[in-house]
Design a protein around this motif. Structure first.
Motif, PDB file in Angstrom:
ATOM      1  N   ARG A  87       0.843  -1.193   0.000  1.00 38.33           N
ATOM      2  CA  ARG A  87       0.000   0.000   0.000  1.00 38.33           C
ATOM      3  C   ARG A  87       0.882   1.248   0.000  1.00 38.33           C
ATOM      4  O   ARG A  87       1.839   1.332   0.766  1.00 38.33           O
ATOM      5  N   LYS A 248     -10.429   7.448  -2.376  1.00 40.55           N
ATOM      6  CA  LYS A 248      -9.841   6.298  -3.060  1.00 40.55           C
ATOM      7  C   LYS A 248      -8.781   6.846  -4.003  1.00 40.55           C
ATOM      8  O   LYS A 248      -8.910   7.977  -4.490  1.00 40.55           O
ATOM      9  N   VAL A 250      -6.212   5.806  -7.424  1.00 39.87           N
ATOM     10  CA  VAL A 250      -5.870   4.822  -8.462  1.00 39.87           C
ATOM     11  C   VAL A 250      -4.619   5.284  -9.208  1.00 39.87           C
ATOM     12  O   VAL A 250      -4.447   6.473  -9.469  1.00 39.87           O
ATOM     13  N   ILE A 252      -2.646   5.010 -12.668  1.00 37.65           N
ATOM     14  CA  ILE A 252      -2.866   4.619 -14.068  1.00 37.65           C
ATOM     15  C   ILE A 252      -1.770   5.230 -14.937  1.00 37.65           C
ATOM     16  O   ILE A 252      -1.028   6.105 -14.480  1.00 37.65           O
ATOM     17  N   ASN A 286      -1.150   9.239 -10.282  1.00 34.59           N
ATOM     18  CA  ASN A 286      -1.953   8.722  -9.173  1.00 34.59           C
ATOM     19  C   ASN A 286      -3.095   9.707  -8.949  1.00 34.59           C
ATOM     20  O   ASN A 286      -2.859  10.865  -8.615  1.00 34.59           O
ATOM     21  N   GLU A 326     -10.581   0.973 -16.698  1.00 37.89           N
ATOM     22  CA  GLU A 326      -9.444   0.636 -15.823  1.00 37.89           C
ATOM     23  C   GLU A 326      -9.588   1.335 -14.461  1.00 37.89           C
ATOM     24  O   GLU A 326      -9.406   0.714 -13.405  1.00 37.89           O
ATOM     25  N   VAL A 327      -9.947   2.626 -14.507  1.00 40.82           N
ATOM     26  CA  VAL A 327     -10.099   3.370 -13.248  1.00 40.82           C
ATOM     27  C   VAL A 327     -11.201   2.732 -12.409  1.00 40.82           C
ATOM     28  O   VAL A 327     -11.048   2.515 -11.198  1.00 40.82           O
ATOM     29  N   LYS A 330     -10.140  -0.505 -10.705  1.00 38.83           N
ATOM     30  CA  LYS A 330      -9.277  -0.258  -9.534  1.00 38.83           C
ATOM     31  C   LYS A 330     -10.076   0.386  -8.401  1.00 38.83           C
ATOM     32  O   LYS A 330      -9.808   0.155  -7.227  1.00 38.83           O
ATOM     33  N   TRP A 331     -11.057   1.195  -8.782  1.00 37.60           N
ATOM     34  CA  TRP A 331     -11.888   1.912  -7.790  1.00 37.60           C
ATOM     35  C   TRP A 331     -12.675   0.912  -6.938  1.00 37.60           C
ATOM     36  O   TRP A 331     -12.671   0.979  -5.713  1.00 37.60           O
ATOM     37  N   SER A 333     -12.113  -2.198  -6.489  1.00 39.45           N
ATOM     38  CA  SER A 333     -11.322  -3.255  -5.842  1.00 39.45           C
ATOM     39  C   SER A 333     -10.732  -2.807  -4.502  1.00 39.45           C
ATOM     40  O   SER A 333     -10.038  -3.574  -3.853  1.00 39.45           O
ATOM     41  N   GLN A 334     -10.974  -1.560  -4.100  1.00 37.30           N
ATOM     42  CA  GLN A 334     -10.380  -1.090  -2.834  1.00 37.30           C
ATOM     43  C   GLN A 334     -11.447  -0.494  -1.919  1.00 37.30           C
ATOM     44  O   GLN A 334     -12.446   0.043  -2.391  1.00 37.30           O
TER      45      GLN A 334
END
Ligand SMILES: Cc1cc2nc3c(=O)[nH]c(=O)nc-3n(C[C@H](O)[C@H](O)[C@H](O)COP(=O)(O)OP(=O)(O)OC[C@H]3O[C@@H](n4cnc5c(N)ncnc54)[C@H](O)[C@@H]3O)c2cc1C
Length: 554
Positions: A87, A248, A250, A252, A286, A326-327, A330-331, A333-334
């Motif tokens: 992290r 959050k 991400v 990319i 980021n 993609e964003v 990732k968004w 998944s957390q």
């Protein structure tokens, strides 16, 4: 700026009381050579270890032996892949952090500069409109550097190990290997104040007491060393709070057309959401987006479905083009992230023979990107004071609190109160800020710069704080934010009813408007009917002339 702000003055006052309480402990403070335990191998602890070991003179009896203890892994031993798995978040380093690093010969040039990017511009997005601000000529006051948190920890840890542990054959390194002990995977459970030792649990569960002469608490926001201050000093005033924000982030690839060497700021980028984009090494960016706790974001952004999030972002996020799928992946998944902030009224203890550094002393909201800058600054100031007072702890420890508490508390407050939680007040404050920026650009000699911009350009946080307080901004925002926060927590705990749904609020407003209109109509009807029913009252005697009335009243 005249007298110090009220709460800083009171901190100084309580600091003085504490100094007199602790004076009797001075005689018991250790003298050189000293064994220092540093709890926490984050940026503050690592730089502190480097500074202490640099105070040893090659060939002479060492002044300091250092035992660096961290509950986590040695980031210096991880490769790029390993660092990316853990992290992390992007860090904006400005003058306080960069100066602290540059004090150590070779540290910036050979290590830190290789893992981050220098930035020269800031882009502010209002919807899809972009306002650029070029830094102009970059000076040591205005330089900015973006780096992944894990990568800067990695470079500090590598520097420490290569200079002070691993023998490279060069004379300084070869003469120093025994003065540093690294204990990773070892967690400090508590401090034993009477015997000046810490209780540690190692990687395989083994437990032991480790004695120290000086204890450095660089163990982050949930500091165990700070807990020992609470247990030891009745006058230790320490407040730990949630930053009242959820976000959050991400990472990319930098989308096409989006500038590198630039910090991208996205205020109100979606309903109730603010964001920031920090470019990283390897052509990446980021993007971090968050909302205040009392104003949750729209349901789509809370969804677990990437398609729902992607569609929402596509429709509402206009600042820069994003790879939406993609964003969104990732968004979802957390979990939502948050951090904690903390304020203390002193950072040293004579009784414990200890100091607090970095987030252990002054964790703060990332809103102004200054937490690590000041964590590194703490390590630098401690080193300067050891130098100034010939390593004499009775002089160094109180001087450290005197120098850093005002900066630490200014940091926490300025970051916390940068924006009002109330939409109307936030808008008004933004207008005032813009007016000030404009006025300063027109009359730079007459109008001081906006304090929030000044802190990134060489102004200390305590100076900016004093100016914000003089303008009334600190006090006004603190009052409004505290009330909103208190109400939110009272609602969450069921102490008062939960907030009404927006549609119910609208309905209530419409009903109230209808009621007011009916009352107005009723009043007009009643007064007009009574006017026709009853005769006019007899005329009143003529009022005195204004001149006479003036004399009479006078
Ligand atoms: C999202 C986000 C964005 C940020 N952006 C910026 C920015 O742009 N600029 C900036 O300057 N700052 C920023 N910060 C703040 C910055 O990350 C911190 O201020 C900084 O990392 C503090 O360093 P530290 O060494 O004091 O503590 P930490 O980095 O928290 O390190 C503490 C260390 O202590 C260890 N530890 C804790 N407890 C124990 C124990 N009991 N025993 C042994 N070891 C222990 C931990 O394992 C850890 O390694 C940001 C923070 C966040 C969360």
């Amino acid at each position: 700026h005249g007298a110090p702000p009220r709460h800083i003055a009171s901190l100084r006052h309580s600091g003085l009381n504490m100094l007199s309480d602790q004076r009797s402990k001075e005689a018991q403070l250790p003298k050189l050579p000293m064994h220092v335990i540093i709890v926490g191998a984050g940026p503050a602890g690592l730089l502190c270890a480097i500074n202490l070991l640099s105070r040893n003179v090659a060939g002479a009896v060492p002044r300091y032996t250092v035992e660096l203890i961290d509950g986590g892994q040695d980031y210096g031993s991880l490769d790029e892949g390993g660092l990316q798995l853990r992290r992390s978040w992007m860090i904006g380093l400005a003058w306080p952090g960069l100066r602290a690093i540059r004090r150590v010969p070779g540290l910036y040039q050979d290590y830190v500069s290789k893992v981050g990017v220098r930035i020269k511009k800031t882009a502010l997005y209002i919807g899809s409109k972009k306002l650029m601000q070029a830094s102009g000529e970059v000076t040591s006051d205005s330089e900015k550097f973006l780096v992944d948190r894990n990568f800067i920890v990695h470079s500090l840890a590598r520097f420490l190990e290569e200079r002070f542990v691993r023998s490279t054959g060069s004379p300084p390194a070869a003469s120093r290997p025994e003065k540093l002990t690294l204990r990773y995977g070892t967690k400090i459970q508590f401090v034993d104040p009477d015997a000046r030792r810490v209780y540690a649990r190692g990687p395989s569960g083994e437990e032991q007491y480790l004695p120290y002469d000086l204890l450095v608490g660089a163990d982050g926001v949930r500091s165990v060393v700070r807990a020992a201050f609470v247990a030891t000093h009745r006058d230790f005033n320490c407040a730990v709070e949630d930053i009242f924000e959820r976000f959050k982030a991400v990472l990319i690839s930098l989308p096409e057309g989006v500038e590198d060497e630039c910090m991208h700021v996205f205020p109100s980028c979606m309903k109730g959401m603010n964001g920031i984009g920090l470019v990283a090494t390897g052509g990446r960016i980021n993007i971090s987006i968050g909302h205040r706790c009392h104003a949750p974001c729209e349901e789509e952004l809370q969804s677990d479905e990437p398609a729902v999030v992607a569609a929402y972002l596509k429709k509402h996020f206009k600042a820069i083009p994003l790879p939406y799928e993609e964003v969104a992946a990732k968004w979802v998944s957390q979990p939502w992230s948050s951090t904690t902030m903390c304020r203390c009224n002193f950072y040293h203890s004579m009784k414990l023979s200890a100091v607090l550094l970095g987030d252990a002393a002054h964790a703060t909201s990332p809103s102004i990107g200054m937490g690590m800058n000041h964590a590194l600054g703490d390590a630098a100031v401690l080193d300067e004071l050891l130098q100034k007072h010939d390593d004499h702890l009775p002089a160094v420890l109180p001087a450290y609190s005197a120098a850093r508490v005002k900066e630490g508390n200014a940091l926490t407050d300025v970051a916390d109160l940068i924006q009002s939680y109330d939409g109307g007040q936030a808008m008004w404050m933004t207008l005032r800020q813009m007016a000030r920026i404009f006025a300063h650009s027109m009359l730079p000699r007459l109008i001081a710069p906006e304090p929030y911009l000044a802190i990134a350009n060489g102004t200390t946080l305590s100076t900016a704080y004093a100016e914000l307080e003089r303008m009334g901004r600190i006090e006004n925002i603190r009052r409004v934010n505290a009330a909103i926060k208190q109400r939110h927590y009272a609602q969450m705990s069921g102490l008062i009813p939960p907030p009404l749904a927006p549609c119910v609020k609208r309905l209530r407003f419409v009903l109230a408007a209808i009621a007011v209109a009916l009352m107005a109509v009723g009043y007009v009807l009643v007064t007009s009917s009574s006017a026709t029913a009853s005769p006019l009252p007899p005329p009143s005697p003529p009022s005195p002339s204004p001149r006479f009335r003036f004399k009479y009243n006078f």
